[in-house]
Design an enzyme around this catalytic site. Sequence first.
Site, mmCIF file in Angstrom:
data_model
loop_
_atom_site.group_PDB
_atom_site.id
_atom_site.type_symbol
_atom_site.label_atom_id
_atom_site.label_comp_id
_atom_site.label_asym_id
_atom_site.label_seq_id
_atom_site.Cartn_x
_atom_site.Cartn_y
_atom_site.Cartn_z
ATOM 1 N N GLY A 55 47.444 37.954 51.449
ATOM 2 C CA GLY A 55 47.695 37.691 50.041
ATOM 3 C C GLY A 55 47.428 38.924 49.205
ATOM 4 N N GLN A 60 45.368 43.420 41.703
ATOM 5 C CA GLN A 60 45.100 44.403 42.758
ATOM 6 C C GLN A 60 46.103 45.561 42.742
ATOM 7 O OE1 GLN A 60 44.705 41.222 45.964
ATOM 8 N NE2 GLN A 60 43.350 42.846 46.713
ATOM 9 N N CYS A 103 39.295 42.048 52.290
ATOM 10 C CA CYS A 103 40.045 42.213 51.043
ATOM 11 C C CYS A 103 40.737 43.573 51.047
ATOM 12 C CB CYS A 103 39.088 42.111 49.853
ATOM 13 S SG CYS A 103 39.882 42.282 48.265
ATOM 14 N N LEU A 104 41.999 43.572 50.638
ATOM 15 C CA LEU A 104 42.747 44.832 50.568
ATOM 16 C C LEU A 104 42.124 45.807 49.578
ATOM 17 C CD1 LEU A 104 46.348 43.324 50.655
ATOM 18 C CD2 LEU A 104 45.168 44.554 52.507
ATOM 19 N N HIS A 145 40.386 32.779 47.415
ATOM 20 C CA HIS A 145 40.147 34.227 47.378
ATOM 21 C C HIS A 145 41.032 34.873 46.307
ATOM 22 C CE1 HIS A 145 39.282 38.195 49.389
ATOM 23 N NE2 HIS A 145 40.426 38.497 48.785
ATOM 24 N N GLU A 146 42.322 34.534 46.303
ATOM 25 C CA GLU A 146 43.251 35.152 45.341
ATOM 26 C C GLU A 146 42.986 34.671 43.916
ATOM 27 O OE1 GLU A 146 44.848 37.708 46.294
ATOM 28 O OE2 GLU A 146 44.621 37.369 48.448
ATOM 29 N N HIS A 149 40.272 36.634 42.478
ATOM 30 C CA HIS A 149 40.756 37.931 41.970
ATOM 31 C C HIS A 149 41.265 37.788 40.543
ATOM 32 C CE1 HIS A 149 40.520 41.036 44.976
ATOM 33 N NE2 HIS A 149 41.059 40.272 45.906
#
Length: 186
Positions: A55, A60, A103-104, A145-146, A149
């Site tokens: 995702g 991000q 996480c990216l 998680h998203e 963010h």
Amino acid sequence: MDFREEREKMAVLKIIEYPDPILREKSRNIEKWDEELNKLIRDMMDTLDKVPGLGLAAVQVGVPVQMFVYDANLGKEQKNRYAVVINPEIVFKDGEIKDEEGCLSIPDYRDSVVRAAVVRVKIFDGEGNSLELGCDGLLARLFQHEIDHLNGILFIDRLSSLKKSLFLRRMRKLQKQSKGELSAKS
């Protein structure tokens, strides 16, 4: 339009990394479905296609709006079947499950995080249709998680105070090392 023209329109966006302060901003709601939004969605899907993640939230890539894209196959079988979620709101949570996350925006770091096992989420899709989705397992974890963010929360904020302090110590050490490498090159 031929294939080359289509490829030229694709863009892989730069992923913002911790500790950039934009990752702590609460994203604003999307109110207009237009070509600019469609381009952002396509670019985010192109970006997610090139990285090892499931995702990607708009914040991000430096755009603090309430949107994320995700791999609807959750990394199984063929990848690249992407879906978009706009203005999500968790309306129900149940159970608890602890599992590892990464996480990216925090490369090369993974840790166990407690999340709700089941969530129900109100969303809009890429065309502006209102939907309500029930999610469990990995999909529930991905949505939480998203959505975090989009609210300026990183998965490291959900770690125990001991694990978070170890993470912060590690980050300070890495920052010192990179500053040392930069001054050695000067």
